[in-house]
Motif scaffolding. Structure first.
Motif, mmCIF file in Angstrom:
data_model
loop_
_atom_site.group_PDB
_atom_site.id
_atom_site.type_symbol
_atom_site.label_atom_id
_atom_site.label_comp_id
_atom_site.label_asym_id
_atom_site.label_seq_id
_atom_site.Cartn_x
_atom_site.Cartn_y
_atom_site.Cartn_z
ATOM 1 N N SER A 260 0.837 -1.209 0.000
ATOM 2 C CA SER A 260 0.000 0.000 0.000
ATOM 3 C C SER A 260 0.868 1.253 0.000
ATOM 4 C CB SER A 260 -0.916 -0.001 1.218
ATOM 5 O OG SER A 260 -1.763 -1.116 1.216
ATOM 6 N N TYR A 261 1.926 1.236 0.770
ATOM 7 C CA TYR A 261 2.793 2.407 0.873
ATOM 8 C C TYR A 261 3.464 2.719 -0.463
ATOM 9 C CZ TYR A 261 6.480 5.417 2.787
ATOM 10 O OH TYR A 261 7.325 6.469 3.049
ATOM 11 N N LEU B 275 0.987 3.919 -3.123
ATOM 12 C CA LEU B 275 0.611 5.319 -2.888
ATOM 13 C C LEU B 275 1.702 6.264 -3.363
ATOM 14 C CD1 LEU B 275 -1.546 7.164 -1.516
ATOM 15 C CD2 LEU B 275 -0.140 7.024 0.537
ATOM 16 N N TYR C 279 -7.795 2.618 -5.438
ATOM 17 C CA TYR C 279 -7.640 1.273 -4.871
ATOM 18 C C TYR C 279 -6.751 1.302 -3.626
ATOM 19 C CZ TYR C 279 -5.566 -3.331 -4.281
ATOM 20 O OH TYR C 279 -5.088 -4.490 -3.749
ATOM 21 N N THR C 280 -5.679 2.063 -3.687
ATOM 22 C CA THR C 280 -4.762 2.105 -2.552
ATOM 23 C C THR C 280 -5.415 2.746 -1.336
ATOM 24 O OG1 THR C 280 -2.930 2.316 -4.130
ATOM 25 C CG2 THR C 280 -2.463 2.825 -1.831
ATOM 26 N N ARG D 91 -7.786 0.302 0.121
ATOM 27 C CA ARG D 91 -7.018 -0.801 0.719
ATOM 28 C C ARG D 91 -6.498 -0.399 2.098
ATOM 29 N NH1 ARG D 91 -2.974 -4.897 -1.276
ATOM 30 N NH2 ARG D 91 -1.231 -4.851 0.195
ATOM 31 N N ILE D 92 -5.996 0.817 2.207
ATOM 32 C CA ILE D 92 -5.518 1.292 3.508
ATOM 33 C C ILE D 92 -6.677 1.378 4.498
ATOM 34 C CG2 ILE D 92 -4.476 3.259 4.703
ATOM 35 C CD1 ILE D 92 -2.941 3.839 2.099
ATOM 36 N N ARG E 19 -7.552 -2.082 5.801
ATOM 37 C CA ARG E 19 -6.562 -2.855 6.547
ATOM 38 C C ARG E 19 -6.185 -2.264 7.899
ATOM 39 N NH1 ARG E 19 -2.326 -6.150 3.074
ATOM 40 N NH2 ARG E 19 -3.708 -6.955 1.446
ATOM 41 N N ALA F 30 -0.649 4.013 5.888
ATOM 42 C CA ALA F 30 -0.203 2.804 5.200
ATOM 43 C C ALA F 30 0.918 2.109 5.968
ATOM 44 C CB ALA F 30 0.258 3.149 3.782
ATOM 45 N N GLU G 277 -0.434 -0.105 8.909
ATOM 46 C CA GLU G 277 -1.142 -1.358 8.712
ATOM 47 C C GLU G 277 -0.489 -2.450 9.563
ATOM 48 O OE1 GLU G 277 -1.292 -2.389 4.647
ATOM 49 O OE2 GLU G 277 -2.472 -0.649 4.024
#
Length: 500
Positions: free
Chosen positions: A43-44, A47, A351-352, A355-356, A359, A422, A425
């Motif tokens: 994720s990081y 991004l 999406y990112t 996702r963050i 999570r 991110a 997580e």
């Protein structure tokens, strides 16, 4: 005489085997993609890569869209690029600072940030009223335009501060209320009055930015798990409010005036019933020239564009080519391929962000991540939809790409907050603690996030929510027996009596 035996023939040489042909296996490609996305810090890095590429594309397109006009007016083709690059450096500094901050710091500054945003909006609207009534545009070094405040050489758009402040404050309020959001009373106070005030302060001058705030609030409420009937009620109220703001343009709201036609209504009707381009130019119809020129730019680009810097519509044929309509210049110079790259990067960013939000464990982080994602992606959809004619024209900039200093700085600060989340997580935090980077990297870039499940201090007790709704109160029955065993009831008597 004996004859010599016939010579043995050498075996025929075996032809070399053909080298194996590499074939792309879709299943293997998907498995590799899943493996990359399963990494702790995916994720990081997603991004950073998507936001960084959008920033580079934005600087390139700002230079391409403004170089001709800057050279014609001041002899310096890179004047706007230099200014935007300075704001990009400031924004990267804001990104660096925000990614180092923990969630409790963002929660602590949420109320002061909202107060500053409301004060700036009130000041801007006061200047707009003074200019409309008395022609006053400046008080000392402080002056105002339609959407920005300027103090000397420093210019700021208060609505950009309001977007980020609303994300922080609303996420803090919703996270604090928790499960009580199922009650209308808890949801209506203090969220709805503050959001309504911001809608009025922003929407009176800038309807497009108010729609971005609406997308932000919808994303926050969706992430908080608010019921569908609440969304239905808010949709009805929102549509009524938008209708009132459209009608308010006849009274001078936004860039309108009492003596002119309602420009917001004109844009809406032009979108619903677009005229023929020939009719638009021959009759000099209002509110269609910009849309027609944008479509010409998109049509000229084709699949691969006319080439970077080769746009013809930017020669003062397309108004606001460097700001609200920069996507049309992207389409003309880079074609369908360039537009697809930009749309893909925004899709990766969406999406990112989701996702963050999915999570992280902290409710505030989850809500704030959803709010920032809805804000940036919603604003991009409104801008691109208006340029291509899929949505009514509202006049909002394209995040990362349009020319604008304060918008770029605030956007990069919001991305920095997402980067902090991110790294927090659970899998990412465990991976960073298992193999921590060097000490100088932690000091220069970002400290280690807290491990999941650990708290530095116990959580404070929940605040008093007031009276419980009558439907949720336990009914008091004077004749009901208390729970547990009854001490006065002896286990005696015949079995038939006990069964009775």
């Amino acid at each position: 005489m004996t004859s010599d035996p016939p010579a043995r023939r050498a075996p025929a040489a075996t032809p070399p085997a053909d080298p194996p042909v590499a074939r792309w296996d879709p299943a293997g490609g998907l498995a590799a993609l899943r493996g990359l996305l399963a990494r702790p810090l995916a994720s990081y890095y997603l991004l950073l890569s998507s936001a960084g590429l959008l920033l580079l594309i934005g600087l390139t397109m700002v230079f391409s869209a403004t170089s001709v006009k800057d050279f014609a007016e001041g002899g310096d083709a890179s004047a706007s690029l230099t200014k935007q690059a300075v704001f990009a450096v400031i924004g990267i500094g804001a990104f660096w600072a925000c990614q180092r901050l923990p969630a409790r710091t963002f929660r602590a500054v949420s109320r002061p940030a909202l107060g500053v945003a409301v004060a700036l909006l009130l000041t801007l609207n006061l200047f707009v009223a003074l200019n409309s009534l008395f022609g006053v545009t400046a008080i000392g070094p402080l002056r105002a335009e339609l959407l920005s405040l300027s103090l000397g050489p420093i210019s700021l758009q208060p609505v950009e501060v309001a977007k980020f402040a609303l994300v922080l404050w609303a996420a803090h309020v919703l996270a604090r209320k928790g499960a009580a959001l199922g009650w209308w009373k808890e949801l209506a106070t203090p969220l709805f009055p503050v959001v309504g005030l911001l809608f009025v302060l922003v929407g009176f001058n800038d309807l497009g930015s108010m729609l971005c705030l609406l997308a932000l609030v919808v994303g926050l409420l969706w992430a908080a798990g608010v019921r569908g009937r609440v969304f239905a009620a808010l949709s009805a109220i929102g549509l009524a409010g938008i209708g009132l703001l459209v009608a308010a343009a006849s009274l001078g709201a936004g860039s309108g005036s009492r003596d002119a036609d309602n420009y917001r209504l004109g844009r809406l009707t032009m979108w619903l019933d677009p005229p023929d381009p020939k009719t638009c130019f021959e009759q000099k119809l209002d509110y269609c020239y910009q849309l027609v020129q944008a479509r010409y730019a998109i049509g000229n680009g084709g699949w691969f564009g006319v080439g970077l810097g080769q746009s013809s519509l930017k020669w003062n044929y397309l108004p606001e080519a460097h700001n609200d309509f920069i996507f049309a210049i992207v389409a003309e110079e880079l074609g369908v391929v360039g537009c697809t790259v930009v749309l893909t990067l925004f899709a990766v960013l969406a999406y990112t962000g989701m996702r963050i939000a999915r999570r992280v464990e902290d409710p505030f982080r989850r809500l704030a991540a959803a709010g920032v994602t809805a804000w940036l992606v919603g604003q991009a959809v409104i801008n691109i939809g208006g340029v291509t004619g899929l949505l009514p024209l509202t006049g909002v900039p394209l995040p990362f790409i349009s020319d604008g200093g304060s918008a770029l700085v605030v956007t990069l600060a919001a991305i920095g907050m997402l980067a902090s989340f991110a790294r927090a997580e659970p899998d990412a935090a465990r991976a960073l603690h298992a193999r921590p980077p060097a000490r100088w990297v932690r000091l220069v870039w970002a400290p280690l996030p807290p491990l999941p499940g650990r708290r530095r201090k116990p959580a404070p007790p929940p605040a008093d929510r007031g009276s419980v709704p009558r439907s949720r109160q336990r009914r008091q029955d004077d004749q009901a027996a208390p729970r547990g065993a009854r001490p006065d009831r002896a286990r005696s008597g015949a079995a038939s009596e006990r069964r009775r």
